[in-house]
Design an enzyme around this catalytic site. Structure first.
Site, PDB file in Angstrom:
ATOM      1  N   HIS A  76       0.834  -1.127   0.062  1.00 40.01           N
ATOM      2  CA  HIS A  76      -0.018   0.224   0.062  1.00 40.01           C
ATOM      3  C   HIS A  76       0.961   1.153  -0.217  1.00 40.01           C
ATOM      4  CE1 HIS A  76      -3.925   2.091   1.684  1.00 40.01           C
ATOM      5  NE2 HIS A  76      -3.154   2.878   1.236  1.00 40.01           N
ATOM      6  N   ARG A  80       1.636   8.470  -6.704  1.00 42.92           N
ATOM      7  CA  ARG A  80       1.141   9.896  -7.134  1.00 42.92           C
ATOM      8  C   ARG A  80       1.304   9.865  -8.822  1.00 42.92           C
ATOM      9  NH1 ARG A  80      -1.841  10.151  -2.998  1.00 42.92           N
ATOM     10  NH2 ARG A  80      -0.959  11.456  -1.323  1.00 42.92           N
ATOM     11  N   HIS A 197     -10.670   0.642   1.388  1.00 50.14           N
ATOM     12  CA  HIS A 197     -10.475   1.518   2.421  1.00 50.14           C
ATOM     13  C   HIS A 197     -11.787   1.767   3.110  1.00 50.14           C
ATOM     14  CE1 HIS A 197      -9.390   5.893   3.026  1.00 50.14           C
ATOM     15  NE2 HIS A 197     -10.891   5.818   3.361  1.00 50.14           N
ATOM     16  N   HIS A 250      -5.412  -0.323   6.024  1.00 51.14           N
ATOM     17  CA  HIS A 250      -5.086   0.481   7.297  1.00 51.14           C
ATOM     18  C   HIS A 250      -6.205   0.306   8.475  1.00 51.14           C
ATOM     19  CE1 HIS A 250      -7.705   3.080   4.613  1.00 51.14           C
ATOM     20  NE2 HIS A 250      -6.740   3.452   3.981  1.00 51.14           N
ATOM     21  N   ASP A 323       1.226   2.650   3.674  1.00 52.71           N
ATOM     22  CA  ASP A 323       0.297   3.805   3.055  1.00 52.71           C
ATOM     23  C   ASP A 323       1.064   5.174   3.030  1.00 52.71           C
ATOM     24  OD1 ASP A 323      -1.950   5.239   2.297  1.00 52.71           O
ATOM     25  OD2 ASP A 323      -3.252   5.357   4.347  1.00 52.71           O
ATOM     26  N   HIS A 327       2.557  14.535   0.345  1.00 54.66           N
ATOM     27  CA  HIS A 327       1.765  15.696   0.117  1.00 54.66           C
ATOM     28  C   HIS A 327       2.642  17.061   0.374  1.00 54.66           C
ATOM     29  CE1 HIS A 327      -2.456  13.856  -0.172  1.00 54.66           C
ATOM     30  NE2 HIS A 327      -2.147  13.465   0.838  1.00 54.66           N
ATOM     31  N   GLY A 342      -2.491  12.230   5.163  1.00 53.11           N
ATOM     32  CA  GLY A 342      -1.492  11.081   4.367  1.00 53.11           C
ATOM     33  C   GLY A 342      -0.067  11.443   5.106  1.00 53.11           C
TER      34      GLY A 342
HETATM   35  O1  DOR Z   1      -4.355   9.500   4.797  1.00 49.84           O
HETATM   36  C1  DOR Z   1      -4.391   9.029   3.573  1.00 49.84           C
HETATM   37  N1  DOR Z   1      -3.977   9.602   2.405  1.00 49.84           N
HETATM   38  N2  DOR Z   1      -5.111   7.930   3.336  1.00 49.84           N
HETATM   39  C2  DOR Z   1      -5.744   7.541   2.300  1.00 49.84           C
HETATM   40  O2  DOR Z   1      -6.615   6.458   2.301  1.00 49.84           O
HETATM   41  C3  DOR Z   1      -5.295   8.209   0.842  1.00 49.84           C
HETATM   42  C4  DOR Z   1      -4.105   8.740   1.241  1.00 49.84           C
HETATM   43  C5  DOR Z   1      -3.661   9.810  -0.002  1.00 49.84           C
HETATM   44  O3  DOR Z   1      -3.940   9.409  -1.114  1.00 49.84           O
HETATM   45  O4  DOR Z   1      -3.115  10.914   0.385  1.00 49.84           O
END
Ligand code: DOR
Length: 446
Positions: A76, A80, A197, A250, A323, A327, A342
């Site tokens: 997982h 991007r 999810h 998660h 996960d 960002h 995230g």
């Molecule tokens: O915190 C998260 N970010 N949970 C998710 O399920 C998606 C992920 C994201 O794509 O940023």
């Protein structure tokens, strides 16, 4: 038609020729140091006196007593690409993966455009192979455009050159129960995995933090446990009645653990992952209002974290998955309510798992191999990964420095990812990945 994956899948360009000698490593952290010889991607010899053939051109990786594990597998991650290459690319994500000890990752479908067609999945797979640092397996979305309305063509993606073997709308939940039922029926016929999810979006509207005393005190809108557990319960029943393999992404609550335990006792084909951050951090971190602690599902309470740890130890939770969710600062260094959910995870996960489980003596390195390599490879039915460290097996290997010199401090700006949103900024860990080999070729050495 068979969806069995040739290994490496068709189109692989990863170079598996050459000779590599890894010196002075302790497989699974057990016994005296040995040398491991890899020839053309396969383990050719293991032993204290093993040396490279005199006539071969040899790459030497010095182990210095490192623990040797099978290459780690992450079910997982979010790399991007396509669409948000400003935050991560397959190349930078692969580098983070190699630095974190991973030889295979599964990258989620919430890209732009969504990975909902063979051509996108094939492009992701091919790019990963061209980069050559880690096998990047695309996850196909369950619904077109993640819209939750129309199923994608699982069969076409499974038979494509990318051999898609896992489907997920991760980032959002497949809320519509009828659509999920159809997905389960479809997946059962193809023997592909559905990763959910689990979030009832009606129960999480506007929610940014775990619903509990901390969120109440801080004035943050709460995300109740039931939002996750109700979907996990529904999916377990769908898997029971219609036969597909379901995987819980998660897992974050004690109630989810109870449901999975019950389902496994009934013989339902359900598996689950826990993230390093849900195993190591709690919502107490939110006191800082630091957007780097915002994540979906949210950091929970200490009691949930302890139940998750026990469940990973006893096998109710099958594996660790990061996960990894990059960002940029523009989305993280903002008011908590506005921060995107995230966290980065690829480069820190092994250190966190070692700190939480190995250091306090709760588990050994064999167990780490199980939850971070063997089980994820089994669950995804991935050949060539998560295999025993033995002669004749693929030389996908991770070296872990457990010496006194290994202690390191996390700094987001030093990580290979394009963004810096680690929740462990300034935190020190006592073990560190020293090297990673993909089919015998070093993809990272410190
Ligand atoms: O915190 C998260 N970010 N949970 C998710 O399920 C998606 C992920 C994201 O794509 O940023």
């Amino acid at each position: 038609m068979s969806t069995e994956l040739a290994y490496p899948p068709t189109g692989a360009t990863a170079d598996a020729t050459g000779t590599t000698l890894v010196t002075g490593v302790r497989p699974y952290g057990e016994g005296e140091p040995v040398n491991v010889l890899a020839v053309d991607g396969v383990i050719a010899a293991i032993g204290a006196d093993v040396d490279a053939p005199a006539d071969a051109e040899v790459t030497v990786v010095e182990g210095d007593g490192a623990v040797l594990l099978p290459g780690l597998v992450d079910m997982h991650v979010h790399l991007r690409e396509p669409g948000r290459e400003d935050t991560e690319t397959i190349a930078t994500g692969s580098e983070a993966a190699a630095r974190g000890g991973f030889t295979a990752v599964f990258t989620m479908a919430n890209t732009l455009p969504t990975t909902d067609q063979p051509i996108i999945a094939e492009a992701v797979w091919a790019k990963g192979q061209t980069t050559g640092l880690c096998d990047v397996h695309p996850v196909g979305s369950i619904s077109k455009g993640l819209a939750g309305e129309t199923l994608t063509e699982f069969g076409m993606m499974a038979r494509s050159d990318a051999r898609v073997r896992m489907f997920s709308d991760d980032g959002v939940c497949v809320t519509d129960s009828l659509l999920m039922r159809r997905a389960v029926e479809y997946a059962a016929g193809l023997d592909v995995l559905l990763a959910q999810h689990a979030e009832d979006h009606r129960l999480t509207e506007g929610a940014v933090a775990h619903e509990g005393p901390t969120a109440a005190r801080l004035g943050l809108r709460g995300w109740p446990r039931v939002a996750e557990e109700s979907i996990v319960a529904r999916d377990i029943m769908l898997a029971r009645d219609y036969g597909a393999r379901i995987h819980v992404c998660h897992a974050s609550t004690a109630g989810t653990v109870e449901l999975i335990r019950w389902a496994k006792e009934q013989g339902v084909a359900v598996t689950a992952e826990a993230t390093p951050h849900h195993l190591w951090l709690t919502d107490a971190k939110l006191e800082t209002f630091d957007g780097n602690y915002r994540v979906n599902p949210p950091l929970r309470e200490d009691s949930d974290m302890m139940v998750l740890r026990d469940a990973l130890l006893d096998g109710t939770i099958d594996c660790v998955a990061t996960d990894h969710a990059p960002h940029g600062a523009e989305d993280k260094c903002v008011e908590f309510d506005h921060a995107k959910p995230g966290m980065l995870g690829l480069e820190t996960s092994l250190a966190v798992v070692a700190e939480a489980f190995v250091r306090p003596g709760l588990a050994d390195w064999r167990w780490v191999a199980k939850v971070m390599s063997e089980r994820p490879a089994e669950i995804t039915k991935l050949p060539g990964q998560g295999r025993p460290i033995a002669v004749g097996e693929p030389a996908n290997l991770t070296l872990v420095d457990v010496s006194e010199d290994a202690t390191w401090t996390v700094h987001g700006e030093e990580l290979a990812s394009k963004t810096e949103n680690t929740p462990y900024e300034g935190e020190s860990f006592s073990t560190r990945v020293a090297a990673t080999l993909l089919r015998g070729r070093p993809t990272f050495t410190r």
